[in-house]
Design a protein around this motif. Sequence first.
Motif, PDB file in Angstrom:
ATOM      1  N   MET A  47     -68.143   1.739  71.935  1.00  0.00           N
ATOM      2  CA  MET A  47     -67.985   2.277  72.896  1.00  0.00           C
ATOM      3  C   MET A  47     -67.115   3.725  72.861  1.00  0.00           C
ATOM      4  O   MET A  47     -67.543   4.729  73.399  1.00  0.00           O
ATOM      5  CB  MET A  47     -67.519   1.558  74.227  1.00  0.00           C
ATOM      6  N   SER A 111     -72.280   0.349  80.622  1.00  0.00           N
ATOM      7  CA  SER A 111     -73.471   1.131  79.839  1.00  0.00           C
ATOM      8  C   SER A 111     -74.614   1.201  80.368  1.00  0.00           C
ATOM      9  O   SER A 111     -75.291   2.347  80.307  1.00  0.00           O
ATOM     10  CB  SER A 111     -73.536  -0.025  78.607  1.00  0.00           C
ATOM     11  N   SER A 191     -75.703  -0.052  73.535  1.00  0.00           N
ATOM     12  CA  SER A 191     -74.305  -0.428  73.931  1.00  0.00           C
ATOM     13  C   SER A 191     -74.558  -1.687  74.787  1.00  0.00           C
ATOM     14  O   SER A 191     -73.701  -2.727  74.626  1.00  0.00           O
ATOM     15  CB  SER A 191     -73.413   0.644  74.480  1.00  0.00           C
TER      16      SER A 191
END
Length: 507
Positions: A47, A111, A191
């Motif tokens: 991330m 995300s 993600s």
Amino acid sequence: MSNALARPAGAGKSSPAARKAREVPPPPRPNAVVAVLALAGIVVSLMQTLVIPIVPELPKLLDAPASDTAWAVTATLLAASVATPVVGRLGDMFGKRRMLLVSIVLLVSGSVVCALADSLTPMIIGRALQGLAAAVVPLGISIMRDVLPADRLAGSTALMSASLGVGGALGLPSAAFIADNWDWHLLFWVSAALGVVALVLVVLIVPESKVRAGGRFDLVGSLGLSAGLMSLLLAVSKGGDWGWTSGTTLGLGVAAVLILLAWGWWELRSPQPLVDLRTTVRPQVLFTNLASIALGFSMFAMSLVLPQLLQLPEQTGYGLGKSMLTVGLVLAPQGLVMMAMSAVSAKVTKAKGPKVTLMIGALIVAGGYGLNLLLMSEVWHLILVSCVIGAGIGFTYGALPALIMGAVDPTQTGAANSLNTLMRSLGTSFASALAGVILAQMTTDFGGVALPSEDAFKVVMAIGAGAALLAFFLASFIPRHRENTQGAAPDSPVEAPEGAEVAAIKA
């Protein structure tokens, strides 16, 4: 040696929760537990680098000025700084696995929000939610202390710590490849998918630790620490844009000092503080945290210098004119080196103690920067430099949690590890600010455009080496202890029995 996990001498009688923890059998699948927790750490570290390839394009993608789109990065930094110590304390109180799951859910949620975003506001919200997941790695390390056999702990915590760098190194080329070939929203869908996989595996495989601190959550302390950290990090991260002598920057700096002083006064008087400041001033904890700030400072210098050297035009005489994808591929081997070195770090820690491991790692990092001062004109030069520095990081990341856990009660490991992670983040933030000033002031004219000069990069690298040497110096003050395992279960994964004075480390 008790792998740095026994209670430090003089720490007092063990708590009921800690005594109960000694009766908890190890998990039936320790290898699977370690693998899942390391995967969760890698997903969270992805991330941090996910947005780097698209940062220059964000103003166009989000239809907003560059000064505003920079908040897509700043929001993550601020959220992580606030969440890390708070979530660590909540994990100690209510269950580390429970808070680990909450953190991963926040990552997935952030995300998805970013994946659906086409404007600035939802992007900032999503990135802040992703930042709230930053406590996954310290929580994972604390879970390992509570549920793994002692003989597995050094290697496992080293691997978990290394997952931060591994995910970051591997994430950059992957993100660059996706951004170059598909819609940028796919970065965040990937993600989210990885977060869901990690979430399911944690639910299925990772057991809940029985160690609990109990008590009442220090809401005032958490608000005070959050306000102080946000003021400090805003001043540091945005000072270059606002002006270091502007009223906003100076006001935030003064506010940070006053708020953190008031917060410290409150914590020392609180019966159940968010952060036990009396524990943090123990020499082993204090000097480990100070060394962590220096290491965080040192490590960021590489992240700033190498990508720019690779991407600047060849016509400058020192730039290599490569793409972001190439940058990611050059830095990717560093992650593999860090993972390999985590195993070596664990062996050194078992043989000589984590203090020695930390000092060796700091010297390797400093040597990597020294090498960079001499070798910076070819792609293979920078691959070599990144791998050497990565080897040093692998050593230091493995040693830091062992030193922290060797000095605190088992019911405080979540908060203590989270605070140590925060110290590294603070060092990184300070490095970003200082390096930004240096690169902005030491420039060369290139076709009417001011670019950082070669000497500017060398100064930043020299400072990075100096910070690593400072970490070595600070680590030398970590005290030596001798083991006294009389009456102790030598492989106890939590602590020695009451009354036994067992050293935290042999250094």
